[in-house]
Design a protein around this motif. Structure first.
Motif, short mmCIF file in Angstrom:
data_model
loop_
_atom_site.label_atom_id
_atom_site.label_comp_id
_atom_site.label_asym_id
_atom_site.label_seq_id
_atom_site.Cartn_x
_atom_site.Cartn_y
_atom_site.Cartn_z
N LEU A 194 10.67 5.12 -9.87
CA LEU A 194 11.06 3.74 -10.15
C LEU A 194 11.32 2.90 -8.90
O LEU A 194 10.90 1.73 -8.85
CB LEU A 194 12.29 3.72 -11.07
N PRO A 195 12.01 3.40 -7.86
CA PRO A 195 12.20 2.55 -6.66
C PRO A 195 10.88 2.11 -6.03
O PRO A 195 10.71 0.93 -5.71
CB PRO A 195 13.01 3.47 -5.73
N ALA A 196 9.96 3.07 -5.84
CA ALA A 196 8.66 2.71 -5.26
C ALA A 196 7.88 1.78 -6.17
O ALA A 196 7.22 0.84 -5.71
CB ALA A 196 7.85 3.98 -4.98
N LEU A 197 7.97 2.02 -7.49
CA LEU A 197 7.28 1.14 -8.44
C LEU A 197 7.83 -0.27 -8.37
O LEU A 197 7.08 -1.25 -8.42
CB LEU A 197 7.45 1.71 -9.86
N GLY A 198 9.15 -0.39 -8.24
CA GLY A 198 9.75 -1.72 -8.13
C GLY A 198 9.28 -2.46 -6.89
O GLY A 198 8.99 -3.66 -6.94
N ILE A 199 9.19 -1.76 -5.76
CA ILE A 199 8.72 -2.40 -4.53
C ILE A 199 7.26 -2.82 -4.67
O ILE A 199 6.86 -3.92 -4.27
CB ILE A 199 8.88 -1.43 -3.34
N TRP A 200 6.45 -1.94 -5.26
CA TRP A 200 5.03 -2.25 -5.46
C TRP A 200 4.84 -3.49 -6.32
O TRP A 200 4.14 -4.43 -5.94
CB TRP A 200 4.35 -1.03 -6.10
N LEU A 201 5.50 -3.53 -7.47
CA LEU A 201 5.32 -4.66 -8.38
C LEU A 201 5.94 -5.94 -7.83
O LEU A 201 5.38 -7.02 -7.99
CB LEU A 201 5.93 -4.32 -9.74
N SER A 202 7.09 -5.83 -7.16
CA SER A 202 7.71 -7.03 -6.60
C SER A 202 6.88 -7.60 -5.46
O SER A 202 6.83 -8.81 -5.27
CB SER A 202 9.12 -6.71 -6.10
N ASN A 203 6.19 -6.74 -4.72
CA ASN A 203 5.31 -7.21 -3.65
C ASN A 203 4.11 -7.94 -4.22
O ASN A 203 3.68 -8.97 -3.69
CB ASN A 203 4.86 -6.03 -2.79
N ALA B 231 2.22 11.75 -20.63
CA ALA B 231 0.99 10.96 -20.49
C ALA B 231 1.25 9.65 -19.76
O ALA B 231 0.43 9.20 -18.94
CB ALA B 231 0.38 10.69 -21.87
N VAL B 232 2.37 9.01 -20.05
CA VAL B 232 2.69 7.75 -19.38
C VAL B 232 2.92 7.97 -17.90
O VAL B 232 2.40 7.22 -17.06
CB VAL B 232 3.94 7.11 -20.03
N MET B 233 3.65 9.01 -17.53
CA MET B 233 3.88 9.29 -16.12
C MET B 233 2.58 9.65 -15.40
O MET B 233 2.32 9.22 -14.28
CB MET B 233 4.89 10.43 -15.96
N GLY B 234 1.76 10.46 -16.06
CA GLY B 234 0.47 10.82 -15.47
C GLY B 234 -0.42 9.61 -15.29
O GLY B 234 -1.09 9.45 -14.26
N SER B 235 -0.44 8.73 -16.28
CA SER B 235 -1.26 7.53 -16.19
C SER B 235 -0.77 6.60 -15.09
O SER B 235 -1.56 5.99 -14.37
CB SER B 235 -1.26 6.79 -17.53
N LEU B 236 0.55 6.50 -14.96
CA LEU B 236 1.11 5.67 -13.89
C LEU B 236 0.71 6.21 -12.52
O LEU B 236 0.37 5.45 -11.61
CB LEU B 236 2.63 5.62 -14.01
N LEU C 98 15.80 12.94 -16.28
CA LEU C 98 16.14 12.11 -15.11
C LEU C 98 15.01 12.10 -14.09
O LEU C 98 14.95 11.21 -13.23
CB LEU C 98 17.43 12.62 -14.47
N TRP C 99 14.10 13.08 -14.18
CA TRP C 99 12.94 13.07 -13.29
C TRP C 99 12.08 11.83 -13.52
O TRP C 99 11.31 11.43 -12.63
CB TRP C 99 12.10 14.32 -13.50
N LEU C 100 12.22 11.22 -14.69
CA LEU C 100 11.45 10.00 -14.97
C LEU C 100 11.87 8.84 -14.07
O LEU C 100 11.12 7.88 -13.89
CB LEU C 100 11.62 9.60 -16.43
N LEU C 101 13.06 8.93 -13.49
CA LEU C 101 13.55 7.86 -12.62
C LEU C 101 12.99 7.97 -11.20
O LEU C 101 13.15 7.03 -10.41
CB LEU C 101 15.08 7.88 -12.56
N LEU C 102 12.37 9.09 -10.89
CA LEU C 102 11.93 9.34 -9.52
C LEU C 102 11.00 8.26 -8.96
O LEU C 102 11.21 7.79 -7.84
CB LEU C 102 11.26 10.71 -9.44
N THR D 243 0.82 -1.21 0.00
CA THR D 243 0.00 0.00 0.00
C THR D 243 0.85 1.25 0.00
O THR D 243 0.59 2.20 -0.76
CB THR D 243 -0.95 -0.01 1.22
N VAL D 244 1.87 1.28 0.85
CA VAL D 244 2.75 2.45 0.90
C VAL D 244 3.50 2.63 -0.42
O VAL D 244 3.65 3.75 -0.93
CB VAL D 244 3.75 2.32 2.07
N ALA D 245 3.95 1.52 -1.01
CA ALA D 245 4.67 1.60 -2.28
C ALA D 245 3.78 2.12 -3.40
O ALA D 245 4.22 2.93 -4.23
CB ALA D 245 5.24 0.23 -2.64
N SER D 246 2.53 1.65 -3.45
CA SER D 246 1.63 2.14 -4.50
C SER D 246 1.32 3.62 -4.30
O SER D 246 1.25 4.39 -5.27
CB SER D 246 0.34 1.32 -4.52
N LEU D 247 1.14 4.05 -3.04
CA LEU D 247 0.87 5.46 -2.76
C LEU D 247 2.07 6.32 -3.14
O LEU D 247 1.92 7.38 -3.76
CB LEU D 247 0.52 5.63 -1.29
#
Length: 222
Positions: free
Chosen positions: A95-104, A160-165, A89-93, A64-68
């Motif tokens: 990614l760490p939380a996204l990785g935790i969310w998807l790996s969970n 659009a991709v970042m906003g949709s994510l 490089l702001w696109l990388l911001l 939940t925290v990772a998705s938020l």
């Protein structure tokens, strides 16, 4: 006509350009709206009955925290990369939380794939889940689209991709808080599936979406 005279004549009657607010301020405004939407949906539908028990589960808390965080950081990223003078490089911001969310989610898939009860998920709960998805994602997507319309001729697909994510992650957070979705099948369909669909739509239809809210900007860029 001299070039200097031409420039002067063209600029003579131009109205002043209203500067956009800093991206951090606009992102904060959108995130405040997201918080209000979550509160309203929570008041209308109520929290999941086993939320107190779920908060004692490290996997649920991490997911939940990772998705938020993914939603918040992706929103910030979208507003920053919408400006031409900001680094990609702001696109990388997020990614760490996204990785935790998807790996969970993947971990739940491996360890709890038989957690669905014998009666499965009832139709009523599925309808409520879909209502939450729509009530959360539609207003946030529309407001995000309007707020980022000036990025149309610059980086439409990336923005659009970042906003949709961001919208997908916030929606997944709402589903986790308001519905019993610990069964892996439901996690994949609603949480991960929602993210994939929204991000894919944002990438494919980005120019068409921005053309709708900013037709002059798109026409000028073409």
């Amino acid at each position: 006509m001299k070039t200097s005279d031409l420039i002067s004549s063209l600029a003579k009657d131009l109205p002043p350009v209203r500067r956009l607010r800093p991206p951090s301020v606009r992102a904060g405004g959108w995130l405040a709206l997201a918080a209000i939407v979550l509160i309203l949906v929570g008041v209308a539908q109520g929290l999941r009955p086993d939320l107190a028990q779920c908060l004692n589960d490290p996997a649920f808390v991490a997911r939940t925290v990772a998705s938020l965080l993914t939603g918040a950081l992706a929103a910030i990223s979208a507003f920053f990369v919408s400006l031409p003078d900001r680094s990609r490089l702001w696109l990388l911001l997020p990614l760490p939380a996204l990785g935790i969310w998807l790996s969970n989610i993947g971990y739940q898939c491996l360890t709890q794939w038989i957690s669905i009860g014998p009666d499965g998920i009832g139709l009523g709960e599925a309808v409520r889940c879909f209502a939450t998805l729509v009530l959360t994602s539609l207003p946030l997507s529309f407001v995000m689209l309007v707020m980022l319309r000036h990025a149309a001729p610059l980086r439409p697909r990336t923005v659009a991709v970042m906003g949709s994510l961001s919208v997908a992650a916030i929606t997944a957070t709402a589903l986790s808080l308001f519905h019993v979705l610990d069964a892996t099948v439901m996690i994949l369909v609603w949480n991960f599936g929602t993210a994939v669909i929204l991000v894919a739509l944002g990438g494919v239809f980005s120019k068409k979406m921005f053309r709708w809210v900013a037709p002059r900007a798109i026409a000028a860029s073409e």
